[in-house]
Design a protein around this motif. Sequence first.
Motif, PDB file in Angstrom:
ATOM      1  N   ARG A   9      62.485  18.833 -11.553  1.00 35.70           N
ATOM      2  CA  ARG A   9      63.022  17.708 -10.805  1.00 35.70           C
ATOM      3  C   ARG A   9      63.080  18.079  -9.328  1.00 35.70           C
ATOM      4  N   VAL A  10      62.453  17.247  -8.534  1.00 33.52           N
ATOM      5  CA  VAL A  10      62.559  17.475  -7.098  1.00 33.52           C
ATOM      6  C   VAL A  10      62.901  16.142  -6.468  1.00 33.52           C
ATOM      7  N   MET A  11      63.998  16.098  -5.810  1.00 28.23           N
ATOM      8  CA  MET A  11      64.436  14.817  -5.252  1.00 28.23           C
ATOM      9  C   MET A  11      63.436  14.329  -4.226  1.00 28.23           C
ATOM     10  N   GLY A  12      63.027  13.111  -4.414  1.00 25.62           N
ATOM     11  CA  GLY A  12      62.160  12.480  -3.438  1.00 25.62           C
ATOM     12  C   GLY A  12      60.755  13.016  -3.440  1.00 25.62           C
ATOM     13  N   ASP A  13      60.392  13.734  -4.495  1.00 28.36           N
ATOM     14  CA  ASP A  13      59.038  14.261  -4.552  1.00 28.36           C
ATOM     15  C   ASP A  13      58.163  13.295  -5.330  1.00 28.36           C
ATOM     16  N   ASP A  14      56.980  13.023  -4.807  1.00 30.55           N
ATOM     17  CA  ASP A  14      56.131  12.029  -5.455  1.00 30.55           C
ATOM     18  C   ASP A  14      55.271  12.628  -6.568  1.00 30.55           C
ATOM     19  N   THR A  15      55.373  13.941  -6.771  1.00 31.44           N
ATOM     20  CA  THR A  15      54.538  14.525  -7.819  1.00 31.44           C
ATOM     21  C   THR A  15      55.113  14.286  -9.198  1.00 31.44           C
ATOM     22  N   ASP A  16      56.219  13.558  -9.261  1.00 30.89           N
ATOM     23  CA  ASP A  16      56.773  13.230 -10.561  1.00 30.89           C
ATOM     24  C   ASP A  16      55.728  12.574 -11.457  1.00 30.89           C
ATOM     25  N   ALA A  17      54.735  11.989 -10.827  1.00 29.38           N
ATOM     26  CA  ALA A  17      53.683  11.316 -11.576  1.00 29.38           C
ATOM     27  C   ALA A  17      53.042  12.265 -12.589  1.00 29.38           C
ATOM     28  N   LYS A  18      53.045  13.528 -12.275  1.00 33.05           N
ATOM     29  CA  LYS A  18      52.366  14.481 -13.156  1.00 33.05           C
ATOM     30  C   LYS A  18      53.274  14.960 -14.277  1.00 33.05           C
ATOM     31  N   ALA A  19      54.357  14.259 -14.475  1.00 34.46           N
ATOM     32  CA  ALA A  19      55.301  14.691 -15.499  1.00 34.46           C
ATOM     33  C   ALA A  19      54.688  14.642 -16.894  1.00 34.46           C
ATOM     34  N   GLU A  20      53.524  14.060 -16.999  1.00 29.06           N
ATOM     35  CA  GLU A  20      52.879  14.025 -18.314  1.00 29.06           C
ATOM     36  C   GLU A  20      52.689  15.445 -18.835  1.00 29.06           C
ATOM     37  N   SER A  21      52.807  15.585 -20.105  1.00 30.15           N
ATOM     38  CA  SER A  21      52.718  16.925 -20.683  1.00 30.15           C
ATOM     39  C   SER A  21      51.284  17.430 -20.673  1.00 30.15           C
ATOM     40  N   ILE A  22      51.193  18.765 -20.558  1.00 31.99           N
ATOM     41  CA  ILE A  22      49.883  19.380 -20.567  1.00 31.99           C
ATOM     42  C   ILE A  22      49.681  20.009 -21.933  1.00 31.99           C
ATOM     43  N   HIS A  23      48.552  19.683 -22.541  1.00 31.19           N
ATOM     44  CA  HIS A  23      48.327  20.225 -23.877  1.00 31.19           C
ATOM     45  C   HIS A  23      47.136  21.151 -23.862  1.00 31.19           C
ATOM     46  N   PRO A  24      47.372  22.408 -24.159  1.00 32.09           N
ATOM     47  CA  PRO A  24      46.284  23.377 -24.128  1.00 32.09           C
ATOM     48  C   PRO A  24      45.296  23.165 -25.265  1.00 32.09           C
ATOM     49  N   SER A  25      44.095  23.682 -25.053  1.00 33.59           N
ATOM     50  CA  SER A  25      43.105  23.631 -26.122  1.00 33.59           C
ATOM     51  C   SER A  25      43.341  24.823 -27.046  1.00 33.59           C
ATOM     52  N   THR A  26      42.549  24.985 -28.047  1.00 34.39           N
ATOM     53  CA  THR A  26      42.714  26.096 -28.963  1.00 34.39           C
ATOM     54  C   THR A  26      41.690  27.197 -28.685  1.00 34.39           C
ATOM     55  N   LYS A  27      40.881  26.990 -27.656  1.00 39.76           N
ATOM     56  CA  LYS A  27      39.839  27.972 -27.369  1.00 39.76           C
ATOM     57  C   LYS A  27      40.445  29.120 -26.536  1.00 39.76           C
ATOM     58  N   PRO A  28      40.380  30.346 -27.003  1.00 40.75           N
ATOM     59  CA  PRO A  28      40.964  31.448 -26.235  1.00 40.75           C
ATOM     60  C   PRO A  28      40.155  31.680 -24.961  1.00 40.75           C
ATOM     61  N   ILE A  29      40.862  31.897 -23.876  1.00 44.09           N
ATOM     62  CA  ILE A  29      40.176  32.251 -22.633  1.00 44.09           C
ATOM     63  C   ILE A  29      40.354  33.746 -22.365  1.00 44.09           C
ATOM     64  N   LEU A  30      41.503  34.275 -22.763  1.00 45.88           N
ATOM     65  CA  LEU A  30      41.773  35.696 -22.497  1.00 45.88           C
ATOM     66  C   LEU A  30      42.415  36.321 -23.734  1.00 45.88           C
ATOM     67  N   THR A  31      41.821  37.429 -24.150  1.00 45.43           N
ATOM     68  CA  THR A  31      42.413  38.142 -25.276  1.00 45.43           C
ATOM     69  C   THR A  31      42.707  39.575 -24.825  1.00 45.43           C
ATOM     70  N   VAL A  32      43.948  39.978 -25.030  1.00 41.76           N
ATOM     71  CA  VAL A  32      44.344  41.337 -24.670  1.00 41.76           C
ATOM     72  C   VAL A  32      44.669  42.071 -25.950  1.00 41.76           C
ATOM     73  N   GLU A  33      44.051  43.239 -26.134  1.00 46.19           N
ATOM     74  CA  GLU A  33      44.282  43.979 -27.366  1.00 46.19           C
ATOM     75  C   GLU A  33      44.731  45.401 -27.053  1.00 46.19           C
TER      76      GLU A  33
END
Lengths: 606, 309, 321, 533
Positions: free
Chosen positions: A282-306
């Motif tokens: 929450r940021v008062m008076g910030d217009d980026t609230d528009a991006k409040a939509e949730s971000i859903h990751p894919s299932t494809k691994p980009i980085l694997t650490v072993e």
Amino acid sequence: MSSEPLIQIDRLNVEFPSKLGPVAAVKNVSFDIAPGEILCIVGESGSGKSVSSSAIMQLTKFSGGRVASGTIRFRSRNDGVIDLKNADEKTMRSIRGNEIGMIFQEPMSALNPNFTIGWQMAETLQIHRGQTRAQADARSLELLKLVRITEPEKRLTQYPFELSGGMLQRVVIAMALACEPDLLIADEPTTALDVTVQAEILGLIDTLRRETGAAVLFITHDMAVVAQMADRVVVMYQGEKVEEGPVRQILEAPQHAYTKVLLDAVPRLGEMRGKAAPEAMRVMGDDTDAKAESIHPSTKPILTVENLVKRFPIFGGFARKVVANVHAIEDISFTIHEKETLSLVGESGSGKSVTGRNILRLEQPTSGKVIFDGTDVLAQSPKDMRDLRRHMQMIFQDPYGSLNPQKRLLDQVAEPIHNFKLEKGSAIEDRVAGLFDRVRLPRDFMRRYPSELSGGQRQRVAIARALAVNPKFIVADEAVSALDVSVQAQVLNLMMELQADLGISYLFISHDMAVVERVSHRVAVMFMGRIVEIGTRQQIFENPQHNYTKTLLAAVPTLNPDIDIRDRTTLATKIPSPIHLAGYAPPKLVYQEVSEGHSVLINDLQ
Amino acid sequence: MSDATTPELDDIKDARDVNITKLDYARAILKDKVTLVAVLFLAALVIFTAGANFLAPHPPTGLNFLDSLLPPLSRGANGEFYLLGTDELGRDMFSRLIYGARVSVSVGVIGALVSGIVGVFTGLTAGYKGGLYEDIVMRLVDGMLSLPSLLVALFVLFVLGGGFVNLILVFSILHWMVFARLSRGLALEARSSTYVKAAKALGATDMRIIFYHILPNVIPPILVLLTLEIATLILSEASLSFLGFGVQPPDPSWGLMIADGREHIRSAWWLVAFPGIAIFLTALSLNLVANWLRAVTDPVQRWRWFAKG
Amino acid sequence: MAYVIKRICNSLLILFITISFVFIAGRLIGDPALNMLGSGASDLAINNLREAAGLNDPLFVQYVRYIGGILTGDFGVSYRYGYSVLPSENLSEIAQPVLDIVLERIPATFALAGAALSVAVPLGIFMGVTAAANPRSAADRIVTVLSLAGVSVVQFWLGLMLIVLFAVQLGWLPTGGYGGFSYVILPALTLAARPIGRIAQVTRSAVIQELSKPYIVTARAKGVPEFKVVYVHALKNASIPIVTMIGDELSALLTGAILVEKVFAWPGVGLLIIDSLSRSDLPLIQASIAVVAALVVTVNLLVDFSYRLLNPSIRLGHTGA
Amino acid sequence: MIHGLKGRLLSGAVMFATVGMASTAVAQTPEGKLVIAINQEPQDLGAQGIYKEVNATGLRNVLEGLIAIDPATGEMIPVLATAWERVDGSTLRMTIREGVTFHDGSPLDAAAVATSINWVWSPENAFTIQEYAGPGVITAEAIDAMTIEVTSSEPDPLLEFRMTLGGVSSAVQLAEAPERHFDTPIGTGPYVFDEWQRGQYWSADVNPDWWGLTADDAYGTTTPDFAELQLVFRTENAARVAMVQSGEAQMAMFPSSSECDRAADENAYDCVTGPSTTYLYGRLDHSLHADPILQDPRIREAVFLGLDIKGLVGLIGLASVPQGQLGTKEAIGFNEDLSPYPYDPERAMALLAEAKADGVDISSLNIEIVGRDSTPRISTIVQAMGAMLQGVGIGNEVRVQTPQEFNPRVRIGGYANEPNRQMMQIHVKQNPSGDYGLLLLSNFACPEIDDPTGPARSSVYCDADFDAALEAAMGLYGDERDAAMQALVKAIHDRHLTVPLALLDRGYLVESGIEFTFGTDHRIQAVYINKVD
């Protein structure tokens, strides 16, 4: 408790010389403290909160400051009410450390490294009480017991560097209490400490206040700490007092816009309960609230650490052989998927930053495997590694340090473009301009130098620079820790927005549980170089399994003033050393899968 | 760098941290009278040195027995005016001092520059790269620093013979470590700084990091050291010339002028006094400027030099 | 302990390299026999000397012989000092070993360095602390200019001027030479100018640095008097750079006294070095440089070890990482 | 009785300098301390060292020779030998003074003297006195208790002169503790060695049993006036002068000419000066490995004419203009007919123009004037010479080099490797031998590169005819030798090989009330230093 105030500050003005003439650091600030009361001054950097307190002690003059006007009326034990603004040096010396004690931000540097704890504690008593060293040592011992330090006798003969930060802060508190002062000034006493230690120290101050009856002037930037400590609150902004009132009133019904901003920007632990995806701040008076939509990751691994391991050798002896190793990280394994944020959370020394640097091969791991987008990172030649860095970027904690002070912002953001020869000539500048737009910095900043920017602006530049090569993956190492909360929220939102728009994956390294809860898809909790627990955000925050995770969560201060923090007052604990003799092999770590994707370390560090 | 600061400084950082422009430096110099005088002296020295052919009232060599050993402010047989007197060959002291500045100052400047370039290069690369290379370099640096340098200089010049080129050679061999040690420390500090890590993460090559990123940031302390070294070398040149192992005649270096003039120290004091004063003032000015430079580029202390009110 | 042994070995290595360098450089460039006997000598005489001094052997053989001698404390005999002969076999026995000649001069050099330092250390520290306690004050400016003047003056020139003023014009002090207290005053003052300046400067900046640290605020907040804050809290922490500088200056005094010893005819090692250089007496030059280098390396070693006394975290081995 | 030295020397040319009135010294008991600031520390105090005052200044106060040269008259006078006579060309018989004891109490007899002579002149010992060795090896033998015979293995016309050189020291010491011979001299002189503080001074106390106190023919203008003698080493010129100025010393050696001038205005001390056998000269590359341009006689003459020798002498101060040749007037071979090279810049320039007209490339003329850094005031001298040559249009550069650099460049073995050059070497030489032979040999004989034993290793000149004439002259005696040498000296002069620059005077600052008598050899002997009222 007398109703007569212990100290009355009236229209205080403090000035500092600067290139542009005197700058007012404190403007017309007034407040009182009653005996036995805890008054919190809260504000962000530059608010003048610390200057106000050092003005009380007449310490500002040592850094060039001048109390321009106002009065500081203090009810002294011997001299009645005196104005500390005009008191002579002799009077001040009899008050400092005697009637007013002071606790500082960094216990590590607040004590003289070249004298023993006992010597430094005795000094106060010798000056104010005229005690012999033996008498003073006896009193010091009492004090150390009072602040609940383990093995107090031993501490007296030790030097500061032999003690942990939490223990040192207890020593500093003991020293401040030595002469039973009527007022204790605590200037950001827990900011430099880990959250678990912070909880202990806060509890201790509260307990001691009750036991000794001293009033406390508590200075902090952290609203949650205020909620736990304060009787009354003064909110300061840019040298001025903007609001004052009892703690409950400030938290529940803030009047001033700035107080509201401050409260709003603070992420509250637990507020994400039940939500699967991260959400914008929450940021008062910030217009980026528009991006409040949730971000859903894919299932494809980009980085694997072993099984990533990093040890720092300690050389010794004649032939500079490796005699021991600092086991910085031990057997780290995890996977990050595309468009996903994995948070590494832990306290200082947990190895979370080392992990980040080793994944990017800014340091060479001792062993293990890092697979990025199908490429074995650790097998790359230095030249190929450089090319690979195009896709893996990093944002650093310190927005002041991560930019080269001698280069224009244009050149800094263009640096990776130049290094990877992505553009030529004027096309470089166009591309940089685009990046400035992207992070919402004015284009005319391109010709400026870092010193002309605020912390938040600098961190935007750092982000723009990381974005310049269109990376798929960014390590954000405490990227917002150094920023004031109001700025922190904006930067976090920008990062989430970029993730949504560009599909970037983050490895988000942080010590701040509340921030982590807000921004992560998955969370790994680190302690002593190991991942003790890893799972989705909900699994970790709503169903913590490992003891350490639980301790960590419990230690986070909340904005609820009703929690009694005194029961957190525990003895300072000792953490096992990460240094082992050469040849030491730690036991193989065994994890138990509690539920799908939620694993807990079960055979070590229980 | 990593020195802890008090929260109080956090509050007033904005007052302390304002951007300092070249104009501010100029103003700060004007305010600092002592430094101003030093800068003016050095400027005059440079002008006289560069324009010696036009500005010196008399030629520095030649022979005029008629005007031998005239005291300052006297007139020669043909009415020439000698501001600082003449030496035993009847040459104008003032002109010889000007030409002597050429030798003394250029030995200092060239010697410091050569050792500076060598030292900064090795120091920065060693500090940044680390490992065996750093080990070897620093072993060498520490070893050479623990040598009695004047003595080694004396011995090497005894073996090789004096002279301008040999002097610069010896100075470079014996002084590069000073720069190397400083630069290595700076590089080490820079290596652990975030902006260097950032540059590495952004794909910069090692050489680019060292010379494009680190170097501009470490210029101030190196510049300070360079200034101090110029002064040191001018003094060393004088000492070695005095012992007969320095610059060779007829190059009129200041040290040589003192050495030659000491025969007459009682009867013609000006032969010894003026070159000595010239060296003193030059070294003092360089030291004052270096001192000022160090103060105004020190992030902790600089505010005092720029603050008003 | 391992550290101590390591440092000592390191120092011995430096010493060994110095000695080797001086030996080889001295042999490779120029013919020591010719230089000693002068340009008028017959080749026969020169060859006799070369033969007697072993200069006709291969360099390597000479080197091994020389190093072997040093290990048994034998630095050879002087070509010239002690016997003005063209060395022949029987005379190497009766000539004075160069090491004795050098060691004979050490007390005078120590006396001078000690006298200079005993002026420079207290005065330098006092000036530095006074300046640091009040940066940018009048006292600070005066100290700065004075200390920089101390490092900017040409020592031998200062010495000459002092002789003219105090010995010749005023007649208060002797012009030079070695003797009682009055003899040491002028050379010691001449030598002290530079260390006073450098110690004052380093003290000033180290103390200023320390005074900006948080623990100083703690001390002040405890009510510690400002005098004690500066002289106890700050100075103790500033001691490492100051001791380093004192060590540096002591090294410089042991070697840099060459000029001052010459000007004041002070019979120390420096004067011996100048004499032996002007006589091209290579064994004596080698031995003098070796002895001085050994002194300097020892001073560095002591300074190094003193860090352990001065800094508890080094002493207690806490600075591993 | 005495061969060799020239008549005019024997005729008693006044060769001394003295302060104030003729000696009015009153014999008095020795008291007080005579402190003399000398310019260098001796290398040792061995008996051979008294041959040259610069070896061990003042050593003659402790160690005496057999014969001495009177500083006032230049005559040979008896010391430890009361009489001497030639047996043949290579043998000298000497009678030893009776009743003399060494400072260690041992008696002076023929055996002791023979031991000393054999020690001093032994080729095995190879002392530096060998530079004055004659053609043969000198040995001595006791004939009876008080008579010795000194023999040279080759005929030697200067054997008497050589007997003025070496000192006689205790034979007991040589037998029992030879190593002490070098730092603890035990002689027969008027002063007994006391101590030698290295780097500082050496000192001696008056000898109450000195034979000279009672002998009629004792040398010296006085008996010792001072109870103690201290010779303080001060290499810095100004430091020596300052010692007299501040009263720390009664005498100081070799003040600069300006200090000497100043002394005239002072009451406390005076400056005394006198000629010496030391001269300064320049040697210009000639036949060997020299740039061909220097073979042109016009060029050489122009160089010599371009040097204002009078000016240089004035610059140096305590010096006189040499008479166009090296060496001093009293030496065998001195050519009285020669005159100093004149200073004639017009003529020099005319010669150059003439050469140029003949196609000589004058612009390639770049003479390197090089001095040795140990020569006093060399930097001033070479700079002045450079300026003078510049004045007549002769290109040049000046240098002062360390012996390390300079010495090899002077010797044929070194300079043969240099490219052809135009070097003018500046040397200071002393020639007390009273004969031009060695001087001519070492400066002008053709160096045999393959014969390393030759004495001419530093010559730059090669002329077979000259060598033949020189060889012939070296075998001659007396006036024949003198005439032959004079002819050679003239030839050298005309070929412009070496340019004598100055005959150096030497001076002393002496406290008022003290009188000092000395000769061209500048011996500092307390018996010639008197207290006057």
